[in-house]
Design an enzyme around this catalytic site. Structure first.
Site, PDB file in Angstrom:
ATOM      1  N   HIS A   1       2.163   4.865  -2.950  1.00  0.00           N
ATOM      2  CA  HIS A   1       2.124   6.307  -2.683  1.00  0.00           C
ATOM      3  C   HIS A   1       3.395   7.028  -3.145  1.00  0.00           C
ATOM      4  O   HIS A   1       3.444   8.261  -3.091  1.00  0.00           O
ATOM      5  CB  HIS A   1       1.956   6.566  -1.181  1.00  0.00           C
TER       6      HIS A   1
ATOM      7  N   HIS B   1       0.840  -1.204   0.000  1.00  0.00           N
ATOM      8  CA  HIS B   1       0.000   0.000   0.000  1.00  0.00           C
ATOM      9  C   HIS B   1       0.875   1.255   0.000  1.00  0.00           C
ATOM     10  O   HIS B   1       0.659   2.180  -0.802  1.00  0.00           O
ATOM     11  CB  HIS B   1      -0.900  -0.035   1.237  1.00  0.00           C
ATOM     12  N   GLU B   2       1.863   1.298   0.893  1.00  0.00           N
ATOM     13  CA  GLU B   2       2.693   2.496   1.009  1.00  0.00           C
ATOM     14  C   GLU B   2       3.549   2.727  -0.230  1.00  0.00           C
ATOM     15  O   GLU B   2       3.762   3.876  -0.641  1.00  0.00           O
ATOM     16  CB  GLU B   2       3.564   2.422   2.266  1.00  0.00           C
TER      17      GLU B   2
ATOM     18  N   ASP C   1      -5.398   8.288  -1.247  1.00  0.00           N
ATOM     19  CA  ASP C   1      -6.203   7.551  -0.265  1.00  0.00           C
ATOM     20  C   ASP C   1      -7.638   8.045  -0.358  1.00  0.00           C
ATOM     21  O   ASP C   1      -8.086   8.858   0.446  1.00  0.00           O
ATOM     22  CB  ASP C   1      -5.660   7.757   1.157  1.00  0.00           C
TER      23      ASP C   1
END
Length: 370
Positions: free
Chosen positions: A320, A316-317, A331
């Site tokens: 970004h 997920h990170e 998000d």
């Protein structure tokens, strides 16, 4: 060995075309109006336009108390880079303190300084707007049952650059931190060893390996499993599919080595972003990822469908980080029901859709094989 076999077989999984339930997504339930209340201060007025009480989760919305991306800031048609944090929050066992309750037709105000998360030292004319999705629960409940999309007005501001430059950045590096980060970049070191102890280093290295395998397997599934791609990303458009596949492949490459790459990874907090419920966070302006203490309470790789774990939090990170894939993910929504209710344009740009897709593909195969 069983894990590797399961991940390797993911791409071959074929599901029948079925309809999937959506959490209600209401585009007219919440109104957001932005007004200027200072040189760089903005006030957001959030109004419940419905006829029932809303319990609104603040995480990654216009109401978030952390220095998250609340607004988009443009000057001369170009977006001003965001310098704040993009966190992944722990979404289990939510408590009332993270919600704001609004009666029908009632409003709440939230003010924030956009100079703490944007470099506005150039001064001049800026255009500010906000869009997103607010997870909502029923009155007296913290169980998310719906999501309210919002699009604010466009706010035009004339900003004094000198005054803006005097505002301290929310995610400010100390000279010592800047030195550590610069040395890591020069050495192209992914994990900053000085931020880790033996246990957190081992956990982070393990998460990177699992993230790489999950992303690789999810990329194969995206190209071969149209029904599942439609379920998680709300489209089977060829261009959208290629963007998702390319991003997953980039995450897999970035996760594959602990000694090189485009991001810098910290096992512990370095810039003060580990606020309550934050599992990990990214500073996209620096391509920097930080694990928080509660990250290590998660299982390395969950066997529960759509549950959070270390591997998918790392995945997920990485979505970004602009150095991993550009444009980097936002998000817009959290959790399965909320993410699959996003319109396709937002789903393919939402970080949690990637984490959930990777987890869902692994879980589907895990339950079949084991």
């Amino acid at each position: 060995m069983q894990l590797v076999a399961a991940l390797a077989a993911l791409g071959a999984l074929v599901a029948p075309a079925v309809a999937y339930p959506h959490a209600p997504m209401n585009e007219t339930l919440v109104d957001v109006q932005l007004t200027a209340v200072g040189n760089t201060m903005v006030k957001a007025t959030i109004t419940n336009k419905g006829d029932s009480v809303l319990n609104m989760l603040k995480f990654n919305t216009i109401m978030d108390e952390n220095p998250t991306r609340k607004v988009m800031v443009f000057q001369d048609g170009a977006e001003v880079p965001f310098t704040g944090m993009m966190p992944r929050y722990l979404m289990s066992d939510l408590t009332e303190e993270f919600f704001t309750t609004l009666a029908p037709q009632a409003s709440v105000e939230h003010s924030f300084d956009i100079a703490t998360t944007h470099d506005l030292s150039a001064g001049g004319k800026y255009v500010i707007s906000a869009s997103g999705a607010i997870p909502t629960a029923e009155e007296y409940s913290t169980t998310i049952t719906s999501t309210a999309l919002y699009e604010s007005n466009e706010l035009h501001m004339e900003i004094d650059g000198t005054q803006a430059a005097a505002v301290e950045q929310a995610m400010k590096f100390t000279p010592e931190m800047q030195s550590i980060h610069s040395r890591a970049l020069q050495k192209r070191t992914k994990i900053v060893g000085g931020s880790c102890n033996q246990n957190t280093l081992r956990a982070t290295q393990n998460a990177l390996g699992n993230s790489a395998r999950l992303a690789q397997a999810a990329s194969r599934a995206a190209s071969q499993n149209a029904a599942k791609f439609q379920e998680y990303f709300r489209t089977n458009d060829a261009n959208a599919k290629q963007r998702v596949i390319a991003r997953l492949n980039s995450v897999a490459r970035e996760s594959s080595s602990a000694n090189g790459g485009s991001t810098t990874y910290y096992c512990s907090d370095t810039v003060g972003g580990c606020k309550p419920r934050v599992l990990a966070y990214t500073l996209p302006s620096r391509n920097l990822v930080v694990n928080c203490p509660i990250y290590y309470n998660l299982p390395p790789l969950t066997k529960q469908c759509h549950a959070q774990d270390q591997a998918t939090t790392t995945l997920h990170e990485f979505t970004h980080n602009p150095a991993v894939a550009s444009p980097h993910c936002q998000d817009y929504a959290y959790g399965y029901q909320q993410c699959i209710s996003l319109p396709a344009a937002k789903a393919v740009q939402n970080a949690d859709n990637y984490a959930l897709f990777a987890n869902g593909m692994f879980y589907s195969l895990f339950t079949i094989i084991f």
